[in-house]
Design a protein around this motif. Sequence first.
Motif: not given
Length: 585
Positions: A1-21
């Motif tokens: 479950m954790a491996a599936t949720q650790f997708a390659a896109d999610t750390p990129l998404l987090v980086t974008g969220l922190v920078a924008t909001a």
Amino acid sequence: MAATQFAADTPLLVTGLVATAGIFSTWRLLIYGIAFLLMAYVFSPLWRRARVLTDAELTEIRYSGRGVLPLRVLKAVYYGTVINCVVLAMVLVAAVRIAEVFLPWHEWLPGAIYLPLQNAIQAIGITLTSASSGLDPAVATTNNLLSVVLILAFTALYSTTGGLRSVVTTDIMQFSLAMVGTIAYAVIVIRAVGGFGGLGERYAVIVIRAVGGFGGLGERLTTLYGGETVDRLLSFTPSAQDALIPFLVVVGLQWLFQMNSDGTGYLAQRSMGCATDRDARIAGVTFAWLQILLRSLPWLIIAVGLLALYPLPSGAEGREALAGAREILFVTGIDDLLPIGIRGVMLTGLLAALASTIDTHLNWGASYWSNDIYKRLVAHQWMRREPGNRELVLVARCSNVLIILIALTIMANLGSIQTAWFISLLFGAGMGAVLVLRWVWERINLYSELMAIAVSLVVAPILLVTTDQEWIRLAVMAAVSTAAAVIVTWFTPATEAGTRQSFYERVRPPGFWTNTARELGEPRGAPLMKLRRGLASTALTGVSLYLLLYGVGTLLLPAARPSALWSVLAIIGGIALVPVWRKRL
């Protein structure tokens, strides 16, 4: 479950969220821990006892009526292909951004092989580039398409030949490798901005806790953006500038009003694969802790460090353009900052995270096509025969090709991962309430689910056109879909008593099943008491988890806080609750 949720896109998404909001906005991801814990304590054992292969199959043991089979097929197509391919497309966008930096096929392959491929791709008219490498678009597109096809082919090979067992086995190694690479990346990012304050890397972890954060990082950020902006970007709690009510509406609704609110999808698949109810509960709780605490903290450190190393542009940019540009920085930082060796580990970790998500979605999507569409509809309903195992496996493998092609098509039209994620949340928001209610309220029927799906498909496009306020979109979608489903429930025929009683005896659901319990000679209050115990366990574990997340996170990062005392108290409180919820587990 954790491996599936650790997708390659999610750390990129987090980086974008922190920078924008700011960090505060990542609660949109962190709040899912409530849904994961609710799944663990309430829904995981129910999925196991249902003894179904997919969540769509649950339809035929939960409901009665002529529309049961059409609903099962509709859900198989909607979840197994539409939603599945959108999520895969987001993952593949991240794959393109990784591949464009690290996989220069035009330098590696002979011209006799590469040039015909490039000409063929140009003739098709596809453009697939993140513009991060400075390459000619035709070269970048060829490189990216070749990379994505090879990654998909490799992952599909072991996923389709080994089935769920191969997916689970490889996911364990892939998650471990991805975490090792991510932690190394976080440490190196902080070194790059002087975050250890020159006090010696050997004692870095002790120093971080002693001084209350990465000193050099805080100073660098304050110099770049000013103290007020830094406090707002790095705070785990809302600041005066945050639109608090809209954000609380989003966070308060998002964990429940989403398409996986009861584990529907691959989380249910993994729960069904557990050997016992106890294993299913432990799996869900372990997943929540890995996902929310262990995985999230290194990502936040990296995202904040990249804010210091790659300052935000001063010009006014659109949110989507800024989000896309900041998302790619997660990959650019790997190339710029990590030394040879560690860079390879991190790249392999990202590819592992990518593969662990792709293999699950391919396997999960194939189960709908083989079990719900081909076996139940085509073979049983239309052909009136029982299909063989080889036949079902062949259908599953062929469906993977279809899923991959649709996902590639969607990927070519995505602007940023963040935007696609917001849209997928909106379409899923109409389903969450009814998916939970079908387990805990005996009156829910097949028309309730049909109405929720219909409202999602009709209202979501209208909201996308009429308002750009996401909290309004989510609130309206949740209110309209839930109200419509409940109203339809009362004005349509109830599930037949025989089907309802059979489901109750098989699954033993908690909640408002008083009439069914009475009909079967059980105490009327027993199901409701079971639900209360599950909710209490969820609350205790959730408080423990979020206290530790807040305490450790605010100690590690220079967030706006009056004193480190609150962080220490949060950590003590989180640890003190562990023995309490472990007994319930």
